[in-house]
Write a protein that holds these residues in place. Structure first.
Motif, mmCIF file in Angstrom:
data_model
loop_
_atom_site.group_PDB
_atom_site.id
_atom_site.type_symbol
_atom_site.label_atom_id
_atom_site.label_comp_id
_atom_site.label_asym_id
_atom_site.label_seq_id
_atom_site.Cartn_x
_atom_site.Cartn_y
_atom_site.Cartn_z
ATOM 1 N N GLN A 172 0.823 -1.212 0.000
ATOM 2 C CA GLN A 172 0.000 0.000 0.000
ATOM 3 C C GLN A 172 0.855 1.259 0.000
ATOM 4 N N MET A 173 2.022 1.199 0.655
ATOM 5 C CA MET A 173 2.865 2.389 0.764
ATOM 6 C C MET A 173 3.943 2.457 -0.306
ATOM 7 N N ARG A 174 4.319 1.314 -0.883
ATOM 8 C CA ARG A 174 5.473 1.294 -1.769
ATOM 9 C C ARG A 174 5.105 1.279 -3.244
ATOM 10 N N LEU A 175 3.994 0.661 -3.600
ATOM 11 C CA LEU A 175 3.623 0.581 -5.006
ATOM 12 C C LEU A 175 2.963 1.878 -5.460
ATOM 13 N N PRO A 176 3.074 2.223 -6.724
ATOM 14 C CA PRO A 176 2.557 3.509 -7.219
ATOM 15 C C PRO A 176 1.051 3.639 -7.069
ATOM 16 N N ARG A 177 0.593 4.871 -7.083
ATOM 17 C CA ARG A 177 -0.836 5.145 -6.973
ATOM 18 C C ARG A 177 -1.622 4.611 -8.157
ATOM 19 N N THR A 178 -0.947 4.419 -9.292
ATOM 20 C CA THR A 178 -1.644 3.918 -10.477
ATOM 21 C C THR A 178 -2.017 2.451 -10.344
ATOM 22 N N PHE A 179 -1.468 1.744 -9.377
ATOM 23 C CA PHE A 179 -1.803 0.338 -9.167
ATOM 24 C C PHE A 179 -3.188 0.232 -8.536
ATOM 25 N N SER A 180 -4.013 -0.632 -9.088
ATOM 26 C CA SER A 180 -5.306 -0.921 -8.472
ATOM 27 C C SER A 180 -5.101 -1.877 -7.304
ATOM 28 N N GLN A 181 -6.161 -2.054 -6.495
ATOM 29 C CA GLN A 181 -6.049 -2.958 -5.355
ATOM 30 C C GLN A 181 -5.819 -4.391 -5.827
ATOM 31 N N ALA A 182 -6.430 -4.763 -6.949
ATOM 32 C CA ALA A 182 -6.224 -6.109 -7.487
ATOM 33 C C ALA A 182 -4.771 -6.314 -7.902
ATOM 34 N N GLN A 183 -4.156 -5.291 -8.483
ATOM 35 C CA GLN A 183 -2.751 -5.392 -8.876
ATOM 36 C C GLN A 183 -1.840 -5.490 -7.658
ATOM 37 N N ARG A 184 -2.183 -4.744 -6.610
ATOM 38 C CA ARG A 184 -1.386 -4.833 -5.381
ATOM 39 C C ARG A 184 -1.487 -6.231 -4.773
ATOM 40 N N ASN A 383 4.263 -4.828 -14.434
ATOM 41 C CA ASN A 383 4.193 -3.391 -14.664
ATOM 42 C C ASN A 383 5.496 -2.722 -14.289
ATOM 43 N N CYS A 384 5.882 -1.737 -15.069
ATOM 44 C CA CYS A 384 7.107 -0.985 -14.807
ATOM 45 C C CYS A 384 6.833 0.041 -13.712
ATOM 46 N N MET A 391 4.146 8.086 -6.523
ATOM 47 C CA MET A 391 4.059 7.192 -5.381
ATOM 48 C C MET A 391 2.917 7.627 -4.470
ATOM 49 N N PRO A 392 2.439 6.750 -3.581
ATOM 50 C CA PRO A 392 1.314 7.103 -2.699
ATOM 51 C C PRO A 392 1.586 8.380 -1.910
ATOM 52 N N GLY A 393 0.527 9.196 -1.754
ATOM 53 C CA GLY A 393 0.644 10.464 -1.055
ATOM 54 C C GLY A 393 0.594 10.296 0.449
ATOM 55 N N VAL A 394 0.652 11.420 1.141
ATOM 56 C CA VAL A 394 0.730 11.389 2.604
ATOM 57 C C VAL A 394 -0.550 10.844 3.227
ATOM 58 N N VAL A 395 -1.698 11.081 2.587
ATOM 59 C CA VAL A 395 -2.960 10.589 3.145
ATOM 60 C C VAL A 395 -2.988 9.070 3.117
#
Length: 672
Positions: A172-184, A383-384, A391-395
């Motif tokens: 949740q903290m390391r993968l990019p924001r463009t990743f969906s929950q299924a991709q995570r 995914n690259c 990257m995920p924001g502070v929230v």
């Protein structure tokens, strides 16, 4: 006779030395695993070290508080020049994706210094000459954070989370924001499958005190935390330390498989056993900071045999050649002799690889195959990793951190039960001490003592608990901040707010029985005001303990400071001695003593606007409560101002806590 000798060595009759060399190659490749690889999706990576000379300042390795313990001023050294020594000398190497380089050598050979330089963690050291290049660019903290994953020697994980939860929170903290929950979720499952963690995915990670996964599985979880963001360069510091030989072999086998997935793997080891040694692609043998050999692991014996040091039959090459190049310090003569031998071997090796582009020694019979077919290893569905700006924001960091903390805390059932029992026992003990008076009113001094005790006892127990918990997480916090997993702000708010559920339950268990057992002022409003003030004071004490834990490097120093500060607040709280009797320094301390404001507030709730019947001989005289407060010098501020003062003190400690997190490196004790 030759055929008989070959049969004795396990070769067919009539086999030639070339057949023996082929058998050696097959033995080295027999550990290969043909399973699917968790491949790196980006461009091939290259790590290059050019003519590196690195100087270590030994005096800086001693922490400032250890200097004080030795009655020396921090930052000073009597012989500063003699405290510096070269940790690495004349080192050049070049490693590419698809290769696993093992750095071996005896203690003090420079392995840790090399990893510190590559990862940018050169504490107390200075690069005298040379450069580190990553993918054709000079190394920088931003480039290292983007390309390099660093797995430390010690596992720093939350013990009460399962393996899958640990990886999921990191995703949740390391993968990019463009990743969906299924991709995570898929990335987490891929890492679990790659590291062979399916059988323990739903088991707690555990630690020394909490039963969980085995040591090898816990080490693989630490690797998985770094592997989640699919780095191109993976660096591991003593990954087999503390593991049995079978577990260590399986771990290095996993790392070898990861290297074959278009990834550059660099590990430091002391003396690997023979079956682990066969897994290495490249080996760097060092002594006293200088390279003795750098080349293919399977050609190491051939190199040393050519220069007159053949490996004895049935001996582990790693053990034999590490012993050969170690410095023997049992006597001055032996140290000089072994150091001269090591220096001559280092000079000979540097001469042999001086004109080579990659500084690797190559066997004459068969060149080392460096041209790995990266196209065949390239994945089709991975995914690259986008740029760091996505990257995920502070929230999202805050929500993930607070969920992780609450999950870990509430899984620790024994600790929760102990804290609950402690609060209940203290509440019942104090309550029954003042129980049984019925309609008979407590004396003024008994009531004042009770109210002061209510506000003073629980904060004292909270201090050590909060500090010990903070220090148990300190190393993990330091490493995660260093890796850029999150920033200080989200962790600060998650830590402060994540403590509230346990804090509220603690105060409810403690506050309610005392109030009714001691027959304090009846009514809902006095009870709520009483409860809120105790809640605020204990919260203020928690924040003070957190600030102390963040400011000081060791548990003992933080607990000493917190207890000293608490005792000064206790003595100037207005009960032991009246406030007007304090001289200048204690009087100023009393103004910031949350125990003084708690005592004054509880007294005002109990006595304000209420007549107190005071016995005087055979007479009972009603005395206004406000006059009692004035006589005790506890009526200087209105009640709402006391609440605001306590909130202000909590805010001040929160600012101190944030500044300590932000500007004081939260190093674990072993790194100071």
């Amino acid at each position: 006779m030759a055929g008989k000798a070959t049969e004795e060595r396990g070769l067919p009759k009539g086999a030639t030395p070339q057949d023996a060399l082929g058998l050696q190659d097959r033995l080295f490749s027999s550990e290969s695993d043909n399973s699917l690889y968790f491949t790196y999706s980006g461009q091939p990576n290259t790590l290059e070290v050019k003519d590196l000379n690195y100087q270590v300042d030994m005096a800086s390795q001693v922490s400032w508080f250890e200097h004080l313990a030795q009655f020396k001023m921090p930052g000073t050294s009597h012989s500063r020049g003699s405290s510096c020594e070269l940790g690495i000398q004349n080192l050049s190497l070049k490693v590419r994706s698809g290769q696993m380089l093992a750095i071996i050598g005896s203690s003090g050979c420079g392995r840790a210094s090399l990893l510190d330089v590559i990862t940018g963690r050169g504490h107390g050291g200075k690069i005298k000459s040379g450069q580190i290049w990553i993918n054709g660019q000079p190394s920088s903290p931003q480039l290292v954070r983007k390309c390099v994953a660093h797995v430390r020697q010690h596992d720093q994980l939350l013990p009460n989370l399962t393996v899958r939860e640990t990886l999921a929170f990191t995703a949740q903290m390391r993968l990019p924001r463009t990743f969906s929950q299924a991709q995570r979720d898929k990335r987490v499952e891929d890492v679990i499958a790659e590291l062979r963690l399916r059988q323990c995915a739903d088991t707690r990670v555990g630690n020394t005190y909490v039963r969980g996964v085995s040591g090898g599985e816990r080490r693989r979880v630490s690797i998985g935390v770094q592997l989640l963001w699919n780095p191109g360069i993976l660096i591991l510091d003593e990954p087999t330390s503390g593991l049995d030989s079978f577990t260590a072999h399986n771990l290095v086998k996993t790392l070898s498989r990861l290297a074959k997935g278009n990834r550059l793997v660099l590990i430091s080891l002391h003396q690997p056993r023979s079956d682990i040694f066969r897994l290495f692609d490249l080996v760097l043998l060092m002594t006293s900071g200088t390279p003795i050999y750098l080349g293919a692991a399977q050609h190491m014996v051939q190199y040393f045999t050519a220069i007159g040091y053949p490996c004895p039959r049935y001996s582990n090459p790693a053990d034999f050649y590490v012993d050969l190049t170690s410095i023997d310090r049992r006597s001055r003569e032996q140290e000089v002799a072994t150091r001269e031998k090591a220096q001559s071997l280092a000079a000979l090796f540097l001469e042999k690889v001086r004109d080579l582009d990659d500084f690797l020694w190559k066997a004459e019979t068969k060149d080392l195959d460096e041209d790995i077919s990266l196209e065949s290893l390239a994945p089709s569905d991975t995914n690259c990793l986008p740029s760091p700006t996505k990257m995920p924001g502070v929230v999202q960091q805050f929500t993930t951190l607070i969920r992780r903390q609450i999950s870990n805390d509430f899984r620790d059932l024994p600790t929760l039960l102990i804290h609950g029992a402690e609060a209940c026992l203290m509440s019942l003990t104090i309550g029954f001490l003042y129980f049984g008076h019925g309609s008979i009113q407590l004396s003024l001094m008994d009531t004042a003592a009770l109210l002061f005790m209510i506000g003073a006892l629980i904060p004292f127990n909270v201090i050590l608990d909060v500090i010990s918990k903070s220090y148990s997480e300190r190393a993990m916090l330091y490493y995660e901040l260093e890796d850029g997993l999150y920033t200080t702000g989200p962790y600060f708010f998650a830590k402060v707010l994540g403590e509230l559920p346990e804090h509220c339950a603690y105060i409810i268990i403690y506050g309610m029985p005392i109030y009714w057992l001691a027959n304090l002022r009846p009514g809902l409003q006095p009870f709520l005001l009483h409860f809120l003030l105790v809640w605020l004071v204990v919260f203020c004490c928690r924040i003070m303990a957190l600030a102390s834990a963040a400011m000081f490097p060791t548990f003992h120093m933080a607990s000493f400071f917190s207890n000293a500060l608490y005792n000064s607040f206790y003595l100037t709280g207005g009960f032991m001695i009246t406030l007007s009797s304090l001289w200048t320094v204690p009087a100023w301390i009393s103004k910031v003593s949350f125990l003084r404001w708690c005592f004054e507030g509880l007294m005002k709730i109990q006595f304000s606007s209420r007549a107190y019947k005071m016995p005087l001989g055979n007479f009972t005289i009603p005395v206004p409560g406000d006059k009692i407060l004035s006589a005790m010098e506890l009526n200087s501020y209105p009640l709402y101002a006391i609440y605001l003062i306590v909130i202000g003190l909590s805010g001040g400690f929160m600012v101190l806590y944030y500044m300590s997190l932000r500007f004081i490196k939260q190093k674990p004790s072993q790194d100071w």
